[in-house]
Design an enzyme around this catalytic site. Structure first.
Site, short mmCIF file in Angstrom:
data_model
loop_
_atom_site.label_atom_id
_atom_site.label_comp_id
_atom_site.label_asym_id
_atom_site.label_seq_id
_atom_site.Cartn_x
_atom_site.Cartn_y
_atom_site.Cartn_z
N GLU A 1 -11.35 36.00 -6.13
CA GLU A 1 -10.58 34.96 -5.45
C GLU A 1 -11.51 33.98 -4.73
OE1 GLU A 1 -6.49 34.76 -2.88
OE2 GLU A 1 -8.05 36.07 -2.11
N GLY B 1 -13.42 39.91 4.76
CA GLY B 1 -12.97 41.16 5.35
C GLY B 1 -12.45 42.14 4.32
N ALA B 2 -11.71 41.63 3.33
CA ALA B 2 -11.12 42.48 2.30
C ALA B 2 -10.53 41.58 1.22
CB ALA B 2 -10.03 43.38 2.89
N MET B 3 -10.11 42.21 0.12
CA MET B 3 -9.52 41.47 -1.00
C MET B 3 -8.44 42.32 -1.65
SD MET B 3 -9.24 38.89 -2.90
CE MET B 3 -8.14 38.78 -4.31
N ASN C 1 -7.00 42.72 -4.60
CA ASN C 1 -6.88 43.02 -6.03
C ASN C 1 -5.79 44.07 -6.26
OD1 ASN C 1 -9.54 41.62 -6.27
ND2 ASN C 1 -10.27 43.52 -5.36
N HIS D 1 -2.67 44.00 6.12
CA HIS D 1 -2.74 42.67 5.50
C HIS D 1 -2.84 42.79 3.97
CE1 HIS D 1 -4.06 38.34 5.63
NE2 HIS D 1 -4.56 38.68 4.47
N GLU D 2 -3.79 43.61 3.50
CA GLU D 2 -4.01 43.70 2.05
C GLU D 2 -2.83 44.35 1.33
OE1 GLU D 2 -6.37 41.89 1.08
OE2 GLU D 2 -7.12 41.69 3.12
N GLU E 1 -1.35 34.04 2.31
CA GLU E 1 -2.13 34.44 3.49
C GLU E 1 -1.33 34.37 4.79
OE1 GLU E 1 -4.60 36.03 3.01
OE2 GLU E 1 -5.35 35.39 1.05
#
Length: 912
Positions: free
Chosen positions: A180, A314-316, A318, A350-351, A373
């Protein structure tokens, strides 16, 4: 007679004027006039940044083989395509890939051509084109087959290499992905736009000592002749390219199954396996919460969460394989603080929210990334409050305060705005999309009520699942979800609870889409000015700006409005609990009454209202609409404040003034402000225990208060910290320090030569990223500029201090008065290297630019910044953040011009 009235305005009243319907963003596909020439000198057949829409990918069959010794990878992809118009060309994305073979197969997967097809490469648009000698016919089924190879990327995007050291000091290499927004094209040729959703069947080749992970579970594994293994994964659901993920590593995991049968696993480097258990508990609990809240089952059979040693963001999210920075997933009870625990919980929340908002339903184009987001940021608060109420802290207020800080600058942008190239797209992942998006949703939820809001977003998710959506699609899903009594024509409706009235001006017809488009399709935050005469409240609205004279913006219905209270009151406070996203300004009498109210009976309004008043007052000071002495008078009540949120809000402003004035070397005000803070807040500072006791809020207060007290040189604080530090050193770092004050203890210890060197050694051998963050913050607090420069050089070199931590290190050094100019000069000197490491437009580059310039406050410094941005104009002109940086400095200059003498006089009066 009621003594008070707390008012909440309906959004229609404070909506800013726009045309009556949502206008679509400008097309991102405009052609340029220049001739497009491929790398081989031939004309490239496509002139636009956006891909043509006459070829649609249906299913990718992807084979990837990374070599962790040579640090290269090769692969092949067979893409089933749907041809909408007759054509000889297939145009798709590819970046830094060597295409070694290309052909087109027919429906039976037989080669249409005897020879490999020519491939044209156009790097400016990151596109390739494959020429078919015969026309590909509309309605026929074809497969595009490509073979490719490349080096594993050195940065943090595409298919990149990461590494870690074992407890024995051996270096282990792994390969991971981060796609991303536009980096899938760096790992395999693809149609790398979010609206080209497709299925993926992935195969990964690896050695026997490694495991392979992807979005879906492994279907089966085949042993190959050369000692390699090929893991073949189940076919995925339809998803966008940026959500594809694959990893080859030697990590260990812990697993648990949810009540609905989803296998959840947490992966980490083997020696950090013991730090994965909290994340597993949190992930299971949060995933079960979201399935209930959204009333839609998580659609994949498994969910992996993996901590990658080198990770920029921070994170993703997927789908099925979420990736994290180690500090965002791993929790070590021995050294992690309560803030660390909250952070891990929020990031997982969040993820996992993205598995629905973003993955199941994806924005059509990056101009609406806030649909991903903003929702995920807001659901952090909703989910954590529901699943971990003991961790609940009112960070939503801070989130909205941060959004206002950006949105009150002229360099802000609309939540949804046109973007075209990868740099512009990366910049969309900012405070506006995340924080303002969350605050707008909170305001809408409060207005619609929880149940109506929830049912509307469930309707949205169900309608657009496995598809793409636009801004207005969300509003359409929420239309007509409110109960009839909430919208009594032309009336005020309110609920009377504990003498607090929520007034909502309804009007004859609520056009929710029109109303919400005023919040998402134009930039800025409203300023609502309230003037009171008896029971009449005269309300006006304009855009709130800090750095320029505000332009009056008309209300949706008129430029002003009169609200008549049904009874006389002693005082009025608007925007109950700051549920609305706007600034409130009262006339002089209105502020005076509220200042007196807080002194006499601050509990007459909620702690959120008190924090909101403090925030609004100091924002209005910055804009030149309220005098600084009035705002400072407002917070004199804080000596009797019993809630930590408003206390920290008021203290935060005093600290920010101190930091700015200290950097300007204005000795008398610096000393007097330090004296005032320590005298005025001494009681609450002295009450703090050096322990891990209390609620999350209490522990946050302890951490911030003691850090400030020691930074200001408060002797009892310094002595206590030195005692803890010496005891810790004597034990060779084996005793456990109170985790909430560990960073403060380290900072005090870092101020002499031996202490600094010892902390640097401990940083190098620590196995906890949370602990290393505290070490690094302490090392960067040194007053020795040579030590600060050494840290920056270590960060640039990347072995002792990982490159992923460099942007935070630069920011931290810049906050240190001794490193203020050092950090900025370092950025200027190493600009090209930093852009190469982090990519233009990335969060890290924005953090570096804002972090190193935010405390500048002189015209000379402003000229210096502008001169540098001019010297790198080819790059800086592409960035919105450079405008933000310049405007921040202009804001600081204005603040000092307006308020320095007032602050000097106010402090002298208080201290005398």
């Amino acid at each position: 007679m009621s003594s008070s009235s707390v008012v909440y305005l309906l959004l229609t009243l404070i909506s800013l004027t726009l045309p009556s319907t949502c206008l679509p963003s400008e097309s991102s596909s405009t052609a340029t006039e220049n001739t497009h020439v491929a790398t081989n000198g031939l004309p490239f057949p496509w002139s636009k940044l956006r891909l043509p829409n006459y070829i649609i990918p249906v299913h990718y069959h992807l084979l990837i083989h990374p070599n962790l010794t040579t640090l290269r990878f090769n692969g092949s992809v067979k893409i089933e395509i749907d041809v909408k118009n007759n054509t000889n060309w297939v145009v798709l994305h590819s970046k830094n890939l060597e295409i070694t073979a290309a052909t087109v197969l027919d429906e039976s997967e037989a080669n249409l051509f005897d020879k490999a097809l020519p491939v044209l490469d156009y790097p400016p648009h990151e596109q390739i084109a494959i020429f078919s000698p015969t026309i590909l016919t509309s309605g026929e089924k074809y497969f595009l087959y490509l073979e490719f190879s490349a080096s594993l990327n050195d940065g943090f995007f595409g298919f990149y290499k990461s590494s870690y050291k074992t407890t024995e000091g051996q270096t282990r290499v792994l390969a991971s992905t981060h796609f991303e927004p536009t980096s899938a094209r760096m790992a395999f040729p693809c149609f790398d736009e979010p609206n080209f959703k497709a299925n993926y069947s992935v195969r990964i080749r690896r050695g026997p000592s490694h495991i392979a992970l992807s979005n879906m579970p492994i279907e089966h594994t085949v042993e190959l002749d050369n000692g390699l293994f090929e893991d073949r994964f189940e076919a995925s659901v339809q998803m966008s390219t940026y959500l594809v993920a694959f990893i080859v590593c030697d990590f260990k995991s812990v697993s648990k199954r949810t009540v609905t049968g989803i296998d959840v696993s947490i992966y980490a480097v083997p020696h950090k396996w013991h730090q994965t258990h909290y994340a597993l508990e949190a992930a299971v609990k949060l995933l079960e919460f979201y399935e209930t809240y959204f009333n839609i089952y998580y659609p994949l059979p498994k969910l992996d969460l993996i901590a990658i040693p080198d990770f920029q963001s921070g994170a993703m999210e997927n789908w099925g394989l979420t990736t994290y920075r180690e500090t965002s997933l791993l929790y070590d009870p021995d050294v992690s603080s309560t803030s660390d625990k909250l952070w891990v919980t929020m990031v997982i929340g969040h993820e996992l929210a993205h598995q629905w908002f973003g993955n199941l339903v994806t924005m059509e184009w990056w101009n609406d990334i806030w649909l991903n987001e903003g929702f995920a940021r807001y659901m952090e608060f909703v989910s954590v409050e529901a699943t971990y109420p003991q961790l609940k802290e009112d960070y939503l207020l801070d989130t909205c305060f941060a959004a206002i800080g950006r949105d009150s600058l002229n360099s802000s942008r609309a939540i949804s705005c046109s973007v075209e190239n990868p740099t512009q797209i990366k910049e969309m992942f900012d405070t506006v999309s995340y924080d303002k998006g969350a605050c707008i949703l909170h305001m809408l939820r409060h207005f619609l009520t929880d149940d109506v809001f929830q049912s509307g977003i469930v309707r949205y998710l169900r309608k657009f699942k496995y598809r793409n959506a636009k801004n207005e699609d969300l509003w359409d899903s929420l239309v007509n979800t409110c109960s009839e009594e909430d919208f009594t024509s032309g009336q005020y409706c309110y609920s009377d609870t504990q003498a607090t009235k929520n007034y909502r001006f309804v009007g004859e017809h609520i056009d929710l889409k029109k109303m919400m488009c005023t919040w998402t399709l134009q930039k800025g935050i409203p300023l609502v000015t309230v003037k009171r005469q008896g029971t009449k409240l005269y309300i006006e609205q304009e855009r709130f700006l800090k750095t320029v004279q505000p332009n009056i913006i008309q209300l949706t219905k008129s430029s002003s409005y009169v609200l008549v209270l049904d009874e006389d009151v002693d005082w009025v406070k608007f925007n109950t609990d700051m549920n609305g996203y706007y600034i409130i300004h009262y006339d002089a009498e209105g502020w005076n009454v509220l200042i007196e109210l807080l002194k006499v009976n601050h509990s007459a309004v909620s702690f959120k209202d008190r924090a909101n008043l403090i925030h609004n007052a100091f924002q209005l000071v910055t804009a030149g609409r309220l005098t600084l002495d009035q705002a400072l008078d407002l917070i004199t009540y804080l000596k009797s404040e019993t809630h930590n949120v408003p206390l920290l809000q008021g203290l935060g402003y005093l600290e920010s003034f101190y930091k700015m004035i200290e950097k300007r070397n204005i000795a008398d005000i610096t000393q007097n402000l330090k004296t005032y803070i320590l005298q005025y807040f001494r009681d609450v500072i002295d009450k703090q225990t050096w322990s891990n006791e209390g609620t999350v809020s209490d522990r946050r207060l302890r951490s911030e208060l003691l850090s400030l007290a020691c930074d200001l040189g408060y002797t009892p604080c310094l002595e206590k910290a030195k005692h803890f530090y010496q005891t810790w050193v004597t034990s060779n770092g084996t005793i456990s320090l109170p985790s909430d004050v560990t960073e403060t203890i380290y900072m005090v210890g870092a101020q002499d030569e031996n202490g600094w060197q010892y902390l640097l050694e401990k940083y190098g051998v620590s196995m906890s990223e949370a602990e290393k963050c505290k070490f690094l913050a302490a090392l960067a607090s040194s007053k020795d500029s040579s030590k600060l420069l050494r840290l920056l050089e270590l960060g640039m070199e990347g072995s002792v201090i990982r490159t992923q931590d460099l942007s935070t290190l630069i920011y931290t050094v810049a906050r240190n008065p001794a490193g203020h100019f050092l950090a900025w000069n370092f950025v200027k000197k190493n600009w090209n290297k930093l852009v190469e490491k982090f990519q233009l437009g990335s969060f890290s580059m924005r953090n570096i630019i804002i972090g190193t310039t935010a405390q500048f406050s002189s015209k000379e410094e402003l000229a210096n910044i502008k001169d540098f941005f001019d010297s790198v104009k080819d790059q800086s002109s592409q960035l919105r953040v450079t405008q933000v940086a310049v405007e921040n400095v202009e804001k600081n200059i204005l603040w000092l011009e307006r308020n320095l003498e007032t602050l000097r006089m106010w402090l002298q009066q208080r201290l005398n």
